[in-house]
Design a protein around this motif. Structure first.
Motif, short mmCIF file in Angstrom:
data_model
loop_
_atom_site.label_atom_id
_atom_site.label_comp_id
_atom_site.label_asym_id
_atom_site.label_seq_id
_atom_site.Cartn_x
_atom_site.Cartn_y
_atom_site.Cartn_z
N PHE A 69 30.42 16.19 35.98
CA PHE A 69 31.27 17.24 36.54
C PHE A 69 30.47 18.25 37.36
O PHE A 69 30.98 18.83 38.30
N ARG A 70 29.20 18.45 37.01
CA ARG A 70 28.43 19.46 37.71
C ARG A 70 28.20 19.08 39.17
O ARG A 70 28.00 19.94 40.03
N MET A 81 38.69 11.16 38.87
CA MET A 81 40.08 10.74 39.14
C MET A 81 40.48 9.51 38.31
O MET A 81 41.61 9.41 37.83
N ILE A 82 39.53 8.61 38.11
CA ILE A 82 39.81 7.42 37.30
C ILE A 82 39.93 7.80 35.83
O ILE A 82 40.87 7.38 35.14
N THR A 83 39.01 8.61 35.35
CA THR A 83 38.99 9.00 33.93
C THR A 83 40.23 9.78 33.52
O THR A 83 40.81 9.54 32.46
N PHE A 84 40.66 10.71 34.38
CA PHE A 84 41.80 11.57 34.04
C PHE A 84 43.12 11.10 34.65
O PHE A 84 44.13 11.79 34.52
N GLN A 134 49.64 13.15 40.13
CA GLN A 134 49.31 14.51 39.69
C GLN A 134 47.89 14.88 40.10
O GLN A 134 46.97 14.07 40.01
N GLY A 135 47.71 16.14 40.54
CA GLY A 135 46.40 16.61 40.95
C GLY A 135 45.46 16.81 39.77
O GLY A 135 45.89 17.16 38.67
N ILE A 191 43.04 18.57 34.47
CA ILE A 191 41.82 19.02 33.79
C ILE A 191 42.02 20.39 33.17
O ILE A 191 41.55 20.66 32.05
N LEU A 192 42.74 21.27 33.88
CA LEU A 192 43.00 22.60 33.34
C LEU A 192 43.79 22.51 32.04
O LEU A 192 43.49 23.19 31.06
#
Length: 247
Positions: A41-42, A142-145, A204-205, A210-211
């Protein structure tokens, strides 16, 4: 009576330092997790030095709290004035540094807005080019979430195609639905997804997904930070009282 009061203060001092020790261990673990996180993520915010160094600051603060909690426990049990004074001065410095970091985080909170990530995505994303760290990281997220872009597939309409892929579609492969949310997962219907059939796309974005996923952890981290600051404040008070009480 004075001896009993001093003894009580000594064990309270030990207790507070034990909590500082645990808080430092938590921050240390969290910093290490962010740095070695396999989804990277960083890398998404690598263009911003403030966000990029945040994990390392957290790691350093955690290590210092871990060490000072240990020193404070030793100073309280041994009733060593030198260790107690050393502990007080460094806890004071860390307390001020953490307070400054919290103020800076509040001031620069706009760097974590939807608009910021959308601008960075449109500026740096290179679609299916997995040799680029930024693009590869976004594809993994994007794949993971099971999400697409920051706001949705429309984010990619303004992103130019790779020069060697003139036939590349607007929606990247990472936005297509998969049977298993990993790079090895089979596509539900890749061709239909890339052709623009919405029911085979993740609509979905990622910002919202993630939020929602980390909302609980954000409040938990905030509560932990406030708790650590309060414990440090009480530990400084007890350290100075114990220092003055030791003959």
């Amino acid at each position: 009576m004075e001896g009993d009061c001093l003894s009580c203060m000594k064990y309270l001092m030990f207790l507070f330092n034990f909590f500082i020790f645990l808080g430092g261990a938590c921050l240390l673990g969290l910093g290490i997790w962010v740095i070695v996180d396999p989804t990277g993520f960083r890398e998404i915010v690598a263009a911003n030095p403030l966000l990029f160094t945040g994990a390392y600051i957290m790691l350093a603060m955690g290590a210092m709290l871990f060490l000072l909690g240990f020193l404070g426990c030793c100073g309280a049990i041994r009733e060593n004035k030198c260790l107690l004074l050393f502990f007080f001065m460094f806890i004071l410095l860390i307390f001020l540094a953490e307070l400054s970091a919290a103020i800076l985080a509040f001031i620069f909170r706009e760097n974590l807005t939807r608009e910021f990530f959308t601008k960075e995505l449109k500026k740096h994303y290179q679609r299916n080019n997995d040799t680029d760290v930024f693009s590869s990281t976004w594809n993994s997220v994007m794949i993971t979430f099971a999400c697409c872009g920051v706001n949705g597939p429309e984010d990619f309409e303004a992103i130019p195609h790779l020069p060697y892929s003139s036939l590349e579609r607007a929606t990247p492969e990472a936005c297509c639905q998969r049977e298993l949310q990993s790079r090895e997962g089979m596509f539900v219907n890749k061709e239909a997804c890339l052709s623009g059939v919405e029911r085979f796309q993740n609509r979905q974005g990622c910002y919202t997904v993630i939020l929602n996923s980390f909302e609980t952890y954000v409040y938990l981290a905030g509560a932990l930070a406030i708790g650590v600051l309060a414990i440090e404040l009480f530990a400084m008070i007890f350290a100075m009282c114990l220092f003055r009480g030791i003959q």
